[in-house]
Design a protein around this motif. Structure first.
Motif, short mmCIF file in Angstrom:
data_model
loop_
_atom_site.label_atom_id
_atom_site.label_comp_id
_atom_site.label_asym_id
_atom_site.label_seq_id
_atom_site.Cartn_x
_atom_site.Cartn_y
_atom_site.Cartn_z
N ILE A 58 44.13 70.73 28.27
CA ILE A 58 45.02 71.88 28.13
C ILE A 58 46.23 71.69 29.05
N ALA A 59 47.41 72.03 28.56
CA ALA A 59 48.63 71.96 29.37
C ALA A 59 48.83 73.29 30.09
N LEU A 60 49.03 73.19 31.40
CA LEU A 60 49.31 74.36 32.24
C LEU A 60 50.39 73.99 33.23
N GLY A 61 51.19 74.95 33.59
CA GLY A 61 52.15 74.73 34.66
C GLY A 61 51.42 74.62 35.98
N ASN A 62 52.00 73.87 36.91
CA ASN A 62 51.46 73.82 38.28
C ASN A 62 51.43 75.23 38.84
N SER A 63 50.57 75.48 39.81
CA SER A 63 50.44 76.83 40.37
C SER A 63 51.68 77.29 41.12
N ASP A 64 52.60 76.37 41.46
CA ASP A 64 53.81 76.76 42.17
C ASP A 64 54.95 77.17 41.24
N VAL A 65 54.73 77.08 39.93
CA VAL A 65 55.73 77.58 38.97
C VAL A 65 55.16 78.83 38.31
N PRO A 66 56.01 79.78 37.96
CA PRO A 66 55.51 81.06 37.46
C PRO A 66 54.49 80.96 36.33
N GLU A 87 36.10 69.59 35.42
CA GLU A 87 35.93 68.71 34.27
C GLU A 87 37.18 67.88 33.97
N GLY A 88 38.25 68.09 34.72
CA GLY A 88 39.47 67.32 34.51
C GLY A 88 40.15 67.62 33.18
N LYS A 89 40.04 68.88 32.72
CA LYS A 89 40.59 69.26 31.42
C LYS A 89 42.03 69.78 31.50
N ILE A 90 42.64 69.76 32.69
CA ILE A 90 43.97 70.33 32.84
C ILE A 90 45.01 69.23 32.99
N SER A 91 46.04 69.30 32.17
CA SER A 91 47.22 68.45 32.32
C SER A 91 48.30 69.34 32.93
N PHE A 92 48.55 69.15 34.21
CA PHE A 92 49.51 70.01 34.90
C PHE A 92 50.94 69.57 34.60
N ALA A 93 51.80 70.56 34.42
CA ALA A 93 53.21 70.32 34.13
C ALA A 93 54.05 70.93 35.25
N GLY A 94 55.18 70.30 35.53
CA GLY A 94 56.07 70.77 36.59
C GLY A 94 56.86 72.01 36.21
N ASN A 95 56.90 72.32 34.90
CA ASN A 95 57.60 73.52 34.43
C ASN A 95 57.12 73.84 33.02
#
Length: 179
Positions: A58-66, A87-95
């Protein structure tokens, strides 16, 4: 002028004296949406599917972006945040744009982004967050920068953005004026 997708960033600017607090307004409201790539290959139909084997990534923004902070709040309140991380299911995005692109390109099974970004990138919205999981309103505050050389012009523009004409433009892309 500064417009943010959350209160945290503008609060930090205000605390540092970088905005004119008398000009600060809650300008817009957005929605958070669960979006999928074209064709929805994983067959995702709800937020509840995120915690199942249907979602490998799943794509999610990093916790430091709204958008990331909103996503973490939703998934934590659903009780699946720690599981997804473990489980390593998160693909973090910078925005949010990066998250939307991951969804659009099919690099992930789904993602949590703004409804306006889903519309911009032609993504299918599956659902809004389950009731009670997002307690933080998705409000975009705005204010004039304290060091602006054109404060009066910026204040006039901010007034325009709060008006009926700009409101119609914002509504055409999925925003609503904040109350």
């Amino acid at each position: 002028m500064f417009i943010s997708a959350a209160q945290k960033q503008i609060n930090a600017l205000e605390k540092s004296g970088l905005i004119d607090p008398s000009s600060r307004v809650n300008l817009l409201e957005n929605k958070i949406a669960l979006a999928v790539p074209e064709g929805n290959p994983a067959g995702i139909s709800s937020y509840q599917d995120i915690g199942t084997d249907k979602v490998k990534l799943i794509a999610l923004g990093n916790s430091d972006v709204p958008v990331g902070a909103y996503s973490q709040e939703i998934l934590s309140n659903m009780g699946i945040w720690d599981k997804l991380n473990a489980e390593g299911k998160i693909s973090f995005a910078g925005n949010v744009t990066e998250a939307a692109m991951q969804i659009r390109e099919g690099a992930v099974d789904c993602g949590i982004i703004y409804a306006t970004d889903a519309a911009t990138y032609g993504l299918k919205v599956i659902a809004e967050p389950p009731a009670g999981t997002l307690k933080t309103p998705v409000i975009y505050p705005a204010a004039v920068i304290s060091g602006s050389k054109h404060k009066d012009t910026a204040k006039d523009f901010l007034s325009y953005l709060q008006g009926e004409e700009a409101g119609k433009i914002f509504a055409s892309i999925g925003f609503s004026l904040a109350e």
